[in-house]
Motif scaffolding. Structure first.
Motif, short mmCIF file in Angstrom:
data_model
loop_
_atom_site.label_atom_id
_atom_site.label_comp_id
_atom_site.label_asym_id
_atom_site.label_seq_id
_atom_site.Cartn_x
_atom_site.Cartn_y
_atom_site.Cartn_z
N PRO A 226 51.15 39.98 24.67
CA PRO A 226 51.02 38.63 25.24
C PRO A 226 49.78 38.45 26.10
O PRO A 226 49.11 37.41 26.01
N LYS A 227 49.46 39.42 26.94
CA LYS A 227 48.30 39.26 27.83
C LYS A 227 47.00 39.19 27.05
O LYS A 227 46.12 38.37 27.34
N THR A 228 46.87 40.07 26.07
CA THR A 228 45.63 40.07 25.27
C THR A 228 45.50 38.78 24.47
O THR A 228 44.41 38.18 24.40
N ALA A 229 46.62 38.33 23.86
CA ALA A 229 46.58 37.10 23.08
C ALA A 229 46.19 35.92 23.95
O ALA A 229 45.34 35.09 23.56
N ALA A 230 46.80 35.81 25.12
CA ALA A 230 46.47 34.70 26.02
C ALA A 230 45.03 34.78 26.49
O ALA A 230 44.35 33.75 26.61
N LYS A 231 44.56 36.00 26.74
CA LYS A 231 43.17 36.18 27.17
C LYS A 231 42.20 35.73 26.09
O LYS A 231 41.22 35.02 26.38
N TRP A 232 42.44 36.12 24.85
CA TRP A 232 41.54 35.74 23.76
C TRP A 232 41.52 34.23 23.56
O TRP A 232 40.46 33.63 23.39
N ILE A 233 42.70 33.62 23.58
CA ILE A 233 42.76 32.17 23.36
C ILE A 233 42.08 31.44 24.51
O ILE A 233 41.37 30.44 24.31
N SER A 234 42.26 31.93 25.73
CA SER A 234 41.59 31.32 26.88
C SER A 234 40.07 31.48 26.78
O SER A 234 39.31 30.56 27.09
N GLN A 235 39.64 32.64 26.30
CA GLN A 235 38.21 32.93 26.22
C GLN A 235 37.53 32.17 25.08
O GLN A 235 36.44 31.59 25.27
N PHE A 236 38.19 32.14 23.92
CA PHE A 236 37.53 31.56 22.75
C PHE A 236 38.02 30.15 22.40
O PHE A 236 37.34 29.42 21.69
N GLY A 237 39.23 29.78 22.88
CA GLY A 237 39.68 28.41 22.71
C GLY A 237 40.75 28.18 21.67
O GLY A 237 41.55 27.26 21.79
N SER A 238 40.78 29.00 20.61
CA SER A 238 41.76 28.80 19.55
C SER A 238 41.82 30.04 18.68
O SER A 238 40.96 30.93 18.79
N ILE A 243 39.18 34.31 15.44
CA ILE A 243 38.83 34.89 14.14
C ILE A 243 37.31 34.88 13.94
O ILE A 243 36.72 35.87 13.46
N ALA A 244 36.67 33.79 14.32
CA ALA A 244 35.21 33.68 14.16
C ALA A 244 34.47 34.70 15.00
O ALA A 244 33.37 35.15 14.62
N HIS A 245 35.02 35.08 16.15
CA HIS A 245 34.36 36.02 17.05
C HIS A 245 34.96 37.42 16.98
O HIS A 245 34.74 38.24 17.88
N ALA A 246 35.72 37.69 15.92
CA ALA A 246 36.40 38.99 15.82
C ALA A 246 35.42 40.15 15.89
O ALA A 246 35.75 41.22 16.44
N GLY A 247 34.22 39.98 15.37
CA GLY A 247 33.25 41.06 15.38
C GLY A 247 32.76 41.41 16.77
O GLY A 247 32.17 42.48 16.97
N GLU A 248 32.96 40.52 17.73
CA GLU A 248 32.49 40.76 19.09
C GLU A 248 33.50 41.52 19.94
O GLU A 248 33.20 41.93 21.06
#
Length: 502
Positions: A226-238, A243-248
């Motif tokens: 949950p923490k990682t998922a919320a962090k990614w969505i907060s950082q990237f927006g959706s 998915i678009a920034h997965a390489g980063e």
């Protein structure tokens, strides 16, 4: 309590907490002019009632525990929350479009137990008799029907309250839709969803696509919590941006994400509720009335829901008065070792035995054991242990009696029923005996089934069986004139204590 404050800001006002055993929910009332649609996730209620509540049977032997549990919650919810329209929505039989797209969807769930399946049709009949419309649409889940009705309500300027414990429905929350979570005692508005999950309602599906949904057997990204998922969505927006920034994204979780890229669109589809299910009803069709009393009367009588039957004026099969009941029963007093051995032989063969202790008080750490009572078949017995009035007969005493009773008391395979058996367990523990085999506790079951009623044994006997029991005050007196139970004549105590176990 930010959720309640937010509800107030958005036009809802907090009224109170309603409870039904392990099921609880906040009651939210409207101070706004809009109409309100109340939707209940019936399938969620059904399974929870079946697994959380003890087994009940109708006079004809039909299983009724889930029916009673769901109806109790709906009756309470309907009484505490006044909505202009309402519905109880169930999953339909058969597969849905999700099963067609992903055969493993919910595939880990065992088949519905027969005792639960047998309760669905009479439950729906009873819900409709209470004035609640019921809905089931083939090919979709209850969540999809709820989502579609919520969208219709919003389109017409209505507010919608959804009573469910399904976290997936948080995706529906917006300024017009509020969830009432029946398991965690909370309301979820927009701020509440953000606080609980770390993402806005509009990103709940993205969030669960990443973490997965074990309940529905929808995998997420391995090692992503949950923490990682919320962090990614907060950082990237959706999710699309993640998915678009997965390489980063580096590390083990980044590698797991990249391996899951082909799966994520399917996960998102499976977890997204369908908001455009074709329905043949409109909101005015969901304006439930007061219900059909004659239909309720017939159902309550068939199912054995005596207290509800009494509320609507019967008729019920007249229960035997206490005097007639006593005439049919055999009450015995156990004073000798041989009689106790015979009692042990009888209760050892009984499938279920009523059990109770009599003590000098209600504080389990200091109360002294005065006697024990047992009931099985058509017999009830009192085992006096420490009655000390002048002329009292010789008794076995606690230690000698418990020495003989210990194997039965500590045997988890010997099913026992009683009123507030936690107290009896404490009393026995003071003597080094560990009470086991508790199958039913009528006090706890009363709290679960009838939170709004009185739960003492006298009230239960009167409400459900029509028996007028002998009260403790009748045995011991009141106020300054009260005597300890140990001073009660054993003959009178036998009828009182054996009746309690009975």
């Amino acid at each position: 309590m930010p959720n309640i404050l937010q509800a107030s800001r958005e036009g809802l006002s907090y009224v109170g907490l309603a409870s039904f055993g392990s099921f609880s929910f906040f009651i939210v009332s409207g101070n706004h002019p809009e109409k309100t649609l109340l939707l209940v996730d019936g399938s969620s209620y059904l399974y929870r009632a079946f697994h959380a509540l003890p087994e009940l049977k109708s006079p004809r032997g039909e299983p009724t525990g889930a029916i009673y549990g769901v109806l109790s919650m709906l009756r309470r919810l309907g009484a505490d929350y006044k909505a202009q329209a309402r519905a109880c929505v169930f999953d339909a039989k058969g597969k849905t479009f999700r099963d067609e797209a992903y055969p493993e969807y919910k595939a880990h769930r065992p088949p519905m137990p027969d005792d639960l399946a047998a309760q669905i049709d009479p439950l729906k009949d009873a819900i409709e008799a209470l004035g609640w419309p019921t809905l089931s649409i083939e090919g979709v889940e209850a969540d999809d029907v709820i989502a579609t009705l919520a969208e219709q309500a919003k389109a017409q300027g209505w507010r919608c309250i959804i009573s469910t414990g399904d976290k997936d429905l948080a995706q529906l929350v917006d300024p017009s839709v509020t969830l009432v979570n029946t398991m965690s005692n909370e309301t979820l508005d927009v701020a509440g969803v953000q606080q609980k999950f770390g993402v806005a309602p509009g990103r709940i599906v993205d969030y669960f696509a990443l973490v997965g949904d074990a309940v529905d057997n929808v995998p997420g990204v391995p090692k992503v919590g949950p923490k990682t998922a919320a962090k990614w969505i907060s950082q990237f927006g959706s999710l699309d941006a993640v998915i678009a920034h997965a390489g980063e994204i580096g590390g083990v979780v980044g590698e797991s994400l990249r391996k899951s890229l082909d799966w994520l669109p399917m996960a998102r589809m499976l977890l997204s509720v369908k908001r455009d299910v074709p329905l043949r009803i409109a909101l005015p069709d969901l304006e439930g009335g007061a219900g059909d009393r004659e239909r309720q009367r017939a159902l309550f009588e068939r199912l054995g829901f005596r207290s509800w039957l009494n509320e609507i004026g019967g008729p019920a099969a007249a229960p035997a008065p206490a005097s007639e009941h006593a005439e049919r029963r055999r009450y015995v007093c156990v004073l000798e070792v041989q009689a106790l051995r015979e009692l042990l032989d009888a209760i050892g063969k009984s499938e279920l035995t009523g059990f109770d202790t009599e003590t000098t008080g209600l504080q389990p750490m200091i109360a002294q054991l005065v006697g024990m009572s047992f009931a099985w078949g058509d017999t009830a017995a009192y085992l006096p242990l420490a009655h000390g009035y002048p002329g009292a007969p010789a008794q076995l005493g606690p230690e000698r009696a418990l020495e003989l009773l210990r194997p039965w008391l500590e045997d988890a395979g010997r099913a026992k029923v009683g009123q507030n058996l936690k107290f009896d367990a404490h009393i026995l523990a003071n003597h080094g005996v560990r009470l086991a085999g508790i199958a039913h506790d009528t006090l706890l079951e009363s709290y679960v089934y009838e939170v709004h009623e009185r739960h003492d044994l006298d009230s239960l006997a009167q409400r459900h069986l029509g028996w007028k029991t002998i009260s403790y005050d009748e045995m011991t007196g009141k106020g300054a004139a009260r005597i300890p139970f140990s001073a009660v004549d054993i003959q009178r105590a036998t009828e009182y204590a054996a009746e309690d176990a009975d």
